[in-house]
Write a protein that holds these residues in place. Structure first.
Motif, PDB file in Angstrom:
ATOM      1  N   TYR A 138       0.819  -1.200   0.000  1.00  0.00           N
ATOM      2  CA  TYR A 138       0.000   0.000   0.000  1.00  0.00           C
ATOM      3  C   TYR A 138       0.854   1.252   0.000  1.00  0.00           C
ATOM      4  N   LYS A 139       2.054   1.168  -0.598  1.00  0.00           N
ATOM      5  CA  LYS A 139       2.960   2.299  -0.692  1.00  0.00           C
ATOM      6  C   LYS A 139       3.318   2.854   0.682  1.00  0.00           C
ATOM      7  N   GLU A 140       3.310   1.988   1.671  1.00  0.00           N
ATOM      8  CA  GLU A 140       3.785   2.356   3.001  1.00  0.00           C
ATOM      9  C   GLU A 140       5.171   1.717   3.188  1.00  0.00           C
ATOM     10  N   HIS A 141       5.951   2.334   4.048  1.00  0.00           N
ATOM     11  CA  HIS A 141       7.267   1.750   4.272  1.00  0.00           C
ATOM     12  C   HIS A 141       7.814   2.166   5.641  1.00  0.00           C
ATOM     13  N   LEU A 142       8.865   1.459   6.000  1.00  0.00           N
ATOM     14  CA  LEU A 142       9.633   1.737   7.229  1.00  0.00           C
ATOM     15  C   LEU A 142      11.107   1.672   6.845  1.00  0.00           C
ATOM     16  N   ALA A 143      11.897   2.655   7.274  1.00  0.00           N
ATOM     17  CA  ALA A 143      13.323   2.673   6.943  1.00  0.00           C
ATOM     18  C   ALA A 143      14.129   3.089   8.161  1.00  0.00           C
ATOM     19  N   LEU A 144      15.230   2.373   8.357  1.00  0.00           N
ATOM     20  CA  LEU A 144      16.215   2.750   9.371  1.00  0.00           C
ATOM     21  C   LEU A 144      17.479   3.158   8.630  1.00  0.00           C
ATOM     22  N   LEU A 145      17.982   4.373   8.902  1.00  0.00           N
ATOM     23  CA  LEU A 145      19.128   4.850   8.138  1.00  0.00           C
ATOM     24  C   LEU A 145      20.000   5.749   9.000  1.00  0.00           C
ATOM     25  N   ILE A 146      21.227   5.933   8.534  1.00  0.00           N
ATOM     26  CA  ILE A 146      22.146   6.898   9.121  1.00  0.00           C
ATOM     27  C   ILE A 146      22.203   8.078   8.172  1.00  0.00           C
ATOM     28  N   ASN A 147      21.890   9.276   8.683  1.00  0.00           N
ATOM     29  CA  ASN A 147      21.865  10.441   7.806  1.00  0.00           C
ATOM     30  C   ASN A 147      23.267  10.988   7.614  1.00  0.00           C
ATOM     31  N   LYS A 148      23.346  12.063   6.862  1.00  0.00           N
ATOM     32  CA  LYS A 148      24.653  12.628   6.538  1.00  0.00           C
ATOM     33  C   LYS A 148      25.346  13.234   7.749  1.00  0.00           C
TER      34      LYS A 148
ATOM     35  N   LEU B   7      11.248  -7.218   3.403  1.00  0.00           N
ATOM     36  CA  LEU B   7      12.268  -6.560   4.217  1.00  0.00           C
ATOM     37  C   LEU B   7      13.583  -6.689   3.468  1.00  0.00           C
ATOM     38  N   VAL B   8      14.285  -5.573   3.295  1.00  0.00           N
ATOM     39  CA  VAL B   8      15.507  -5.553   2.505  1.00  0.00           C
ATOM     40  C   VAL B   8      16.654  -5.064   3.381  1.00  0.00           C
ATOM     41  N   LEU B   9      17.757  -5.814   3.305  1.00  0.00           N
ATOM     42  CA  LEU B   9      19.017  -5.394   3.903  1.00  0.00           C
ATOM     43  C   LEU B   9      19.976  -5.107   2.763  1.00  0.00           C
ATOM     44  N   GLY B  10      20.652  -3.957   2.835  1.00  0.00           N
ATOM     45  CA  GLY B  10      21.563  -3.599   1.754  1.00  0.00           C
ATOM     46  C   GLY B  10      20.870  -2.782   0.680  1.00  0.00           C
ATOM     47  N   ARG B  11      21.290  -2.992  -0.552  1.00  0.00           N
ATOM     48  CA  ARG B  11      20.783  -2.188  -1.670  1.00  0.00           C
ATOM     49  C   ARG B  11      19.343  -2.540  -1.986  1.00  0.00           C
ATOM     50  N   VAL B  12      18.501  -1.510  -2.215  1.00  0.00           N
ATOM     51  CA  VAL B  12      17.086  -1.683  -2.562  1.00  0.00           C
ATOM     52  C   VAL B  12      16.939  -1.394  -4.040  1.00  0.00           C
ATOM     53  N   SER B  13      16.537  -2.398  -4.791  1.00  0.00           N
ATOM     54  CA  SER B  13      16.404  -2.237  -6.246  1.00  0.00           C
ATOM     55  C   SER B  13      15.052  -1.677  -6.639  1.00  0.00           C
ATOM     56  N   GLU B  14      14.010  -1.945  -5.841  1.00  0.00           N
ATOM     57  CA  GLU B  14      12.660  -1.466  -6.150  1.00  0.00           C
ATOM     58  C   GLU B  14      12.453  -0.140  -5.429  1.00  0.00           C
ATOM     59  N   SER B  15      12.748   0.963  -6.095  1.00  0.00           N
ATOM     60  CA  SER B  15      12.688   2.274  -5.436  1.00  0.00           C
ATOM     61  C   SER B  15      11.651   3.196  -6.069  1.00  0.00           C
ATOM     62  N   ASP B  16      10.717   2.651  -6.888  1.00  0.00           N
ATOM     63  CA  ASP B  16       9.727   3.491  -7.555  1.00  0.00           C
ATOM     64  C   ASP B  16       8.820   4.191  -6.562  1.00  0.00           C
ATOM     65  N   GLU B  17       8.528   3.524  -5.447  1.00  0.00           N
ATOM     66  CA  GLU B  17       7.565   4.073  -4.505  1.00  0.00           C
ATOM     67  C   GLU B  17       8.235   4.943  -3.453  1.00  0.00           C
ATOM     68  N   LEU B  18       9.547   5.191  -3.541  1.00  0.00           N
ATOM     69  CA  LEU B  18      10.265   5.945  -2.530  1.00  0.00           C
ATOM     70  C   LEU B  18      10.383   7.401  -2.951  1.00  0.00           C
TER      71      LEU B  18
ATOM     72  N   GLU C 281      -1.357   1.605  11.981  1.00  0.00           N
ATOM     73  CA  GLU C 281      -1.274   0.314  11.317  1.00  0.00           C
ATOM     74  C   GLU C 281      -0.317   0.369  10.130  1.00  0.00           C
ATOM     75  N   PHE C 282       0.517  -0.670  10.050  1.00  0.00           N
ATOM     76  CA  PHE C 282       1.430  -0.848   8.906  1.00  0.00           C
ATOM     77  C   PHE C 282       0.808  -1.959   8.076  1.00  0.00           C
ATOM     78  N   ASN C 283       0.183  -1.582   6.947  1.00  0.00           N
ATOM     79  CA  ASN C 283      -0.712  -2.468   6.218  1.00  0.00           C
ATOM     80  C   ASN C 283       0.017  -3.315   5.182  1.00  0.00           C
ATOM     81  N   THR C 284      -0.283  -4.574   5.231  1.00  0.00           N
ATOM     82  CA  THR C 284       0.113  -5.547   4.211  1.00  0.00           C
ATOM     83  C   THR C 284       1.581  -5.401   3.819  1.00  0.00           C
ATOM     84  N   ILE C 285       2.454  -5.748   4.792  1.00  0.00           N
ATOM     85  CA  ILE C 285       3.888  -5.617   4.529  1.00  0.00           C
ATOM     86  C   ILE C 285       4.290  -6.600   3.440  1.00  0.00           C
ATOM     87  N   LYS C 286       5.257  -6.183   2.668  1.00  0.00           N
ATOM     88  CA  LYS C 286       5.612  -6.918   1.463  1.00  0.00           C
ATOM     89  C   LYS C 286       6.978  -7.598   1.590  1.00  0.00           C
TER      90      LYS C 286
END
Length: 1313
Positions: A1066-1076, A1145-1156, A1138-1143
């Motif tokens: 549903y074009k929802e996501h969760l990301a953990l990252l280190i910023n600049k 979980l990716v570690l490392g490089r994310v190739s599917e980035s159209d929805e980001l 609610e985090f709906n219909t999770i698809k």
């Protein structure tokens, strides 16, 4: 004659003969005739008597003459009654009675004996008990049988305690029989020699026995000389030394060709000592009194063909070094060589016995009177002496002691106000002259003077010089000048001082002396101590005069397992350093008995010492414990576990290999016997080299295995004993079905036969013989793997007692001098008896006396003693608890779990032997009261395992085994690992955990490159459900979350960097990252129509290359974030929770980035460079799934993903041993081509082993260099650092928050890795 009469007469004759035979056979054994009742009054003496009618002559049992017995003038501990039996007599019992018609009787006493009426020796029971219990009234008789009969002419009884309402009163009787002997005396320059008659056939066994007594601490007792060997028994420093020599007579000036052993102690006490020297069954047995040792019979002495037996002298003393310096001075009795009485031969002038010097048939006793200072209140006061000339002083004495310190002599210096102290300190002799609060003179000399030997001391003062000397002939001297003469005052004090209230002249700032003194002299005049004893000279207290009561508490030593014994006058101490044992007598093992036991202490794989028999004689062995598998393996290496190549050669018919194991024979056998399963890999790789020559030919090859030298075995790995087959023969899978082994097909291409040997009676493999290697083109390689065993039979042996009246019984527990008991228990009952064994009076018992207390109680004759351990928490918690109780001659101890050990010291000079005679009860008592309800496991008595399960199977009310181990050991499963019950023990299921290993304790880590991607896919919804208007809540509940628990560890130098990304349908996501800015950002987009919410942590410098731990917990709109040990940070989301219909979980490089969004899409395309470890998303461990189960998990991996230990919190991982196996412990598969070998072996296993070690070390060095260069490259290229810090727990620290995930259990089951 009437047949009936004949029959009656026959019966009478038969009975008469039986009676005569009985009398004849037991007459020599019975020795219980009364000895005192018929003696004349002159045979009795005493220290004093109250009146003539109370004199010693009336002290006969059950007599009423005179005053009805003996009573001394004063009732104190210095009185004694003595009986002269008229000759040396065997005394077997003593009986006492109070004085008739009075209130006078003894309640305890000492028993002394002597051959001459002086030099008394105290009788001791059990080597420690010095006193006998007496009477409770005047008329009853109390009799004591002596455990060891006494041989003596004189008997002396010394009262210790008596009726407090009366006086000392005594009537007595002794029991025994006459004793005859042949005695010979040697004057220190004499001896005798025996030469066997020529032509005698050598005997299968030989024996020399004798008794001796002497005052000299050195001298040769006997020497047996042969053509090429000799045997010598000699005294040295009061010990008996046995020397065995090889070589021709007179040809051995050095000690290199001799063996020696020492036995006994304090043998120069002028009392009889019994010696037996025996050769039997390949051993030499030496016995001195109650001590014994056994030596292996050297080959040259396997037949005692002696040409001469010398007694009292050593003819070859001048030739052989190491012998004592003098002839024997003293007496011998009953000198027997095999069946010959040599003294009797001498009396009859046998030509086989010749005499050297003056040998007599009597035993004169030197009149040397010793005095024993036995207590802290002991002292001897003597009047001062007038010097032979003004200003001169001469005093001397001899002493022996075990104490390192004590006052020997002190006196005041008249008219000078000074004092002289002669004392021991640190086992050296010291002299101080003290005056007006300061030391004027201080001298010291000698060393090691507490060795129990007699040492002479001489103190002299003359012509302004003060001198002290120790052991004048071979000792040391110290001297000093004085400005004034040193003379004695009115009194001299030896050993100590009188009580302060009665003492004006004696001061003792040092310890009192405890030991013996003799030959006290003043002005070169010997002090008559018998006159002192009669109170006619000087004064004394707490002394035993005319005896030396020193005891060697280290001979025989109670220190076990090589512990070093040291002693004082009252006790002994065992130094257990470097023995592998601990406790008062070095009895208790330091190490566990198996790898299984180490595992259940929470240990990881590694090298451990295993003590297989606990307190038994087998030494601890260093083994490798492999705990990475479901079974816990104990691994024993040998000298060649590598695959070894053997090239064919026409010059030899076979090749042999021998295997030496890192364990000794006893250790190997104990490991195999105590294990449930053992195995050893045996493989053979061949080309034109047949193995067993199946099916009908004689085997070309075989191996030897089993205990000792082993037995020849002609089957191969994977087959069964006696089958003459390989594993393929049993499985009918050989390359040629005509043969039972692949190699027997004799083909030109490489083949192999391998498998495991599992028959324990044939293990371990001792040697290997390969026979078909002489043909042209023959080639082979073999491998004998290490011995591997698992399963400790004893550790899980358990029984369940379901009623208080149920119990198991075993044979009587034999533990007279030493007992150790260990077991585990678990219960819900607050009390119960674990173990009980009773004797007539003695007993031993261990019980749970309350829910928090374990009680160990016993009685060895000194009254009940108790040792208690109180626990801070209840012990009836249905968890396993360990109990260990030990009782020895020195102390009793009790330990429970890891609580402090409780101890109770044994009383001084108390009973030491635990005498039990009933059955041993486990889980109950003989009275069937206070029984135990629960489980008892791993019961060991003196380190012998008791088979509880076997007894339980045949005992009503008791069940074998005991389930429920996770309640005790479940805590060993860490990091959310789940404890799983097994019939014997447990295992940790690491499926719910991001960790792995035996206890779910090893992190799962990986190195990521910029192109690495690990994608974990969740279950997809039905196609029709993608229309939001037609959604059914029942369909989406399994992939819709109202919360997450996320934890991971990372290290990187990349910023910005994406750590983890979770997408939704549903074009929802969760990301953990280190910023600049090197800070953590948590981005939640829980509404497809709104921008992502960014939660920024305040923690800095997360891209520093160090290991960091991150925990994120969300419940609805509340989010908590914690980085390392920093304070928790709380946030609130504005979007729906609610985090709906999770698809995925990716570690490392994310190739599917159209929805980001563009920023996150750019960051996702960069990938992650660094280390990720222990990644956990709710119940999913995606990194663990990708690394360990990529084929069975919904994981897609692209780019390089390398498993590593980069997530370790230390530079070197303590558990790395689990990932590093010995090369020889890797079997691997072998293809049909030429086998790879680790070393080329053409001669012996030794050369191959050396080569293997060199190759291994070289490879290891290259590997270290490569790792260093690799890490150095990574540090500069894709910045990875080598420095680390302590790793935090990956589990959520927010235990007070409710669990918020809604992933159903079936999803968790499907994807638990």
């Amino acid at each position: 004659m009437d047949p009936g009469i004949q029959m009656i007469n026959g019966i009478i004759l038969l009975l008469a003969s039986i009676l005569l035979m009985s009398r004849g056979t037991t007459g020599e054994e019975l020795c219980d005739s009364p000895l005192v009742s018929n003696l004349a009054p002159a045979s009795f003496r005493s220290s004093s008597h109250l009146s003539n009618s109370h004199s010693a002559g009336f002290a006969k049992l059950n007599r009423r003459e005179g005053a009805g017995g003996w009573s001394p003038l004063n009732s104190d501990r210095y009185q004694w009654l003595e009986v002269d039996l008229g000759g040396r007599t065997r005394i077997t019992a003593v009986a006492t009675q109070g004085r008739y018609g009075s209130s006078d009787w003894l309640t305890s006493y000492l028993l002394m004996f002597s051959d001459t009426g002086n030099n008394w020796k105290q009788y001791r029971q059990e080597d420690s008990i010095g006193s006998f219990p007496g009477n409770t009234n005047a008329d009853s008789v109390v009799q004591h049988a002596l455990q060891q009969p006494v041989l003596a002419r004189y008997l002396r009884l010394v009262p210790l305690e008596w009726n407090p309402s009366g006086r000392i009163g005594l009537r007595l009787e002794t029991y025994g029989c006459p004793y005859g002997s042949d005695v010979v005396g040697f004057d220190g320059a004499s001896g005798l020699s025996y030469r066997p008659a020529p032509g005698l056939t050598p005997r299968a066994q030989d024996c020399v026995s004798l008794k001796f007594k002497t005052l000299r601490s050195s001298g040769t007792l006997l020497q047996a000389l042969g053509a090429d060997h000799s045997l010598t028994l000699e005294l040295q420093r009061g010990q008996l030394r046995l020397l065995l020599r090889r070589g021709r007579r007179g040809s051995l000036p050095s000690s290199e060709a001799q063996r020696q052993a020492s036995l006994g102690s304090l043998l120069d006490d002028q009392h009889w000592h019994h010696v037996t020297l025996e050769r039997r069954h390949g051993h030499i047995n030496l016995t001195v009194d109650k001590s014994a040792l056994q030596l292996h019979d050297p080959a040259p002495l396997s037949r005692w063909e002696f040409e001469q037996l010398s007694v009292g002298t050593a003819p070859e003393r001048s030739v052989h070094k190491g012998l004592s310096d003098g002839h024997f001075l003293g007496c011998l009795e009953n000198l027997l060589y095999n069946d010959l009485n040599l003294v009797e031969l001498l009396k009859h002038n046998s030509p086989q016995v010749t005499v050297l010097g003056n040998v007599t048939f009597s035993c004169p006793d030197p009149a040397v009177v010793a005095v024993t200072f036995s207590s802290p209140q002991s002292f001897l006061q003597l009047p001062g002496a007038t010097a032979s000339w003004p200003g001169a002083l001469s005093a001397g004495l001899q002493f022996r002691t075990w104490n390192r310190a004590g006052l020997l002599l002190t006196f005041e210096i008249p008219q000078r106000g000074g004092v002289v102290w002669l004392y021991l300190s640190e086992a050296r002799l010291h002299l101080q002259v003290h005056k007006a609060g300061r030391t004027l003179v201080e001298l010291s000399t000698g060393s090691g003077l507490n060795d129990g030997q007699w040492h002479s001391v001489q103190l002299g003062s003359a012509q302004g010089r003060l001198t002290i000397a120790v052991d004048q002939e071979e000792g040391e001297t110290a001297q000093a000048r004085l400005a004034f003469p040193v003379t004695t005052g009115s009194h001299l004090f030896f050993g100590g001082c009188p009580a302060e209230e009665t003492n004006q002249e004696c001061r003792n700032p040092f310890n009192v002396f405890q030991g013996c003194m003799r030959l006290l002299t003043l002005e070169n005049q010997l002090i008559d101590l018998i006159v002192v004893q009669q109170r006619l000279l000087g004064n004394y207290s707490h002394l035993y005069i005319d005896m030396c009561g020193i005891i060697d508490r280290c001979s025989p030593s109670h220190c076990e397992h090589g512990g070093r014994c040291s002693q004082s006058w009252r006790s002994f101490h065992c130094n257990c350093s470097n023995t592998g044992y601990r406790g008062a007598t070095c009895h208790s093992p330091v190490f566990e008995a198996s790898c299984e036991a180490y595992k259940h202490r929470g240990n990881s794989s590694g090298l451990y010492h295993v003590d297989l028999d606990g307190s038994g004689p087998i030494r601890a062995q260093l083994v490798y414990c492999n705990m990475t598998e479901e079974q816990t393996w104990l691994v024993i290496q040998h000298n060649n576990t590598e695959r070894t190549r053997v090239a064919g050669s026409s010059g030899r018919s076979h090749h042999s290999a021998y295997f030496d194991y890192s364990a000794e024979e006893k250790q190997l056998m104990a490991i195999i016997n105590q294990s449930e399963h053992c195995e050893q890999e045996l493989s053979y790789h061949c080309r034109k080299s047949r193995l067993l020559n199946t099916p009908v030919g004689s085997p070309f090859s075989w191996w030897v295995g089993g205990p000792g030298a082993g037995g020849v075995q002609s089957y191969w790995g994977g087959a069964v004993p006696g089958s003459r087959q390989c594993s393929c023969g049993l499985e009918e899978s050989c390359v040629d079905p005509m043969y039972y082994c692949n190699c027997d097909a004799d083909r030109g291409e490489w083949a192999s036969d391998s498998g495991l040997l599992t028959h324990k009676k044939s293990l371990p493999v001792r040697s290997l013989v390969l026979g078909d290697l002489h043909r042209a083109g023959s080639e082979a390689a073999y491998r004998v793997g290490p011995l591997r065993c698992h399963g400790d039979k004893n550790f899980w042996n358990a029984a369940f007692f379901d009623k208080e009246t149920s119990y198991l019984h075993f044979p009587t527990f034999r533990a007279e001098l030493s007992a150790d008991i260990s077991f585990l228990f678990k219960t819900t009952a607050s009390s119960g008896v674990f173990l009980e064994n009773l004797g007539i009076k003695d007993f031993i018992r261990i019980e749970l006396s309350s829910s928090t207390e374990v009680l160990f109680s016993f009685d060895v004759g000194n009254g009940p003693l108790e040792v208690r351990v109180r626990a801070p928490r209840p012990l009836d918690d249905d968890r396993w608890h360990r109990v260990r109780a030990e009782r020895n001659v020195k102390e009793a101890s009790l330990s429970v779990d890891a609580l402090p050990v409780a101890t109770r010291e044994a009383p001084d000079d108390g009973h030491v032997r635990l005498q039990l005679n009933s059955l041993l009860f486990i889980g109950g008592t003989a009275s069937r009261q206070k029984g135990f309800r629960g489980c008892i496991r791993a019961l060991r008595l003196n380190e012998e395992t008791q088979d509880l399960e076997e007894r339980a199977r045949i005992t009503p009310g008791v069940q074998p085994g005991c389930p429920g181990h996770c309640s005790s050991y479940g805590s060993l499963c860490r990091n959310q690992g789940r404890c799983v019950e097994r019939s014997q023990g447990f295992t940790c299921d690491c499926g719910p955990s991001a960790y792995t290993g035996a206890f779910c304790h090893r992190e799962v880590s990986a190195i990521f490159k910029s192109t690495t991607s690990a994608r974990y896919s969740f279950r997809e919804p039905y196609e029709q459900s993608r229309n939001a208007s037609a959604l059914s809540s029942s369909i989406y509940s399994e992939v819709t979350l109202r919360g997450e628990d996320i934890s991971l560890s990372f290290r990187t130098r990349q910023s910005p960097a994406l750590l983890l990304y979770v997408s939704s349908y549903y074009k929802e996501h969760l990301a953990l990252l280190i910023n600049k800015h090197d800070k953590l950002e948590v981005r939640y987009k829980l509404d497809g129509g709104r921008d992502a919410e960014v939660l920024r942590s305040r923690v800095r410098n997360l891209a520093d290359g160090q290991l960091h731990t991150l925990v994120v917990h969300r419940h609805a709109d509340a989010v908590a974030v914690q980085v390392d040990q920093n304070p928790r940070e709380d946030f609130n989301l504005t979007a729906d929770g609610e985090f709906n219909t999770i698809k995925a979980l990716v570690l490392g490089r994310v190739s599917e980035s159209d929805e980001l969004d563009p920023e996150l899409a750019r960051l996702a395309s960069l990938g992650f460079t660094g280390c990720l470890s222990v990644v956990q998303f709710n119940s999913i461990s995606p990194l663990k799934a990708a690394l360990l189960h990529p084929d069975t998990s919904p994981v897609a991996i692209s780019g390089p993903l390398v498993q590593s230990q980069c997530g370790s919190s230390a530079p070197t991982n303590a558990d790395a041993a689990e990932n590093t196996h010995h090369l020889s412990d890797q079997s691997g598969s072998v293809n049909t081509g030429q086998p790879l070998v680790n070393s080329v072996r053409t001669d012996s296993a030794l050369i191959g082993g050396v080569i293997a070690v060199v190759v291994f070390l070289t490879a290891l060095g290259l590997a270290v260099v490569a790792v260093f260069l690799y890490r150095r490259k990574e540090t500069y290229g894709n910045p990875e650092v080598k420095r680390t810090k302590a790793e935090d727990s990956p589990e959520s620290p927010f235990t007070d928050q409710p669990d918020s995930h809604n992933i159903p259990s079936e999803t968790a089951k499907e994807f638990f890795i």
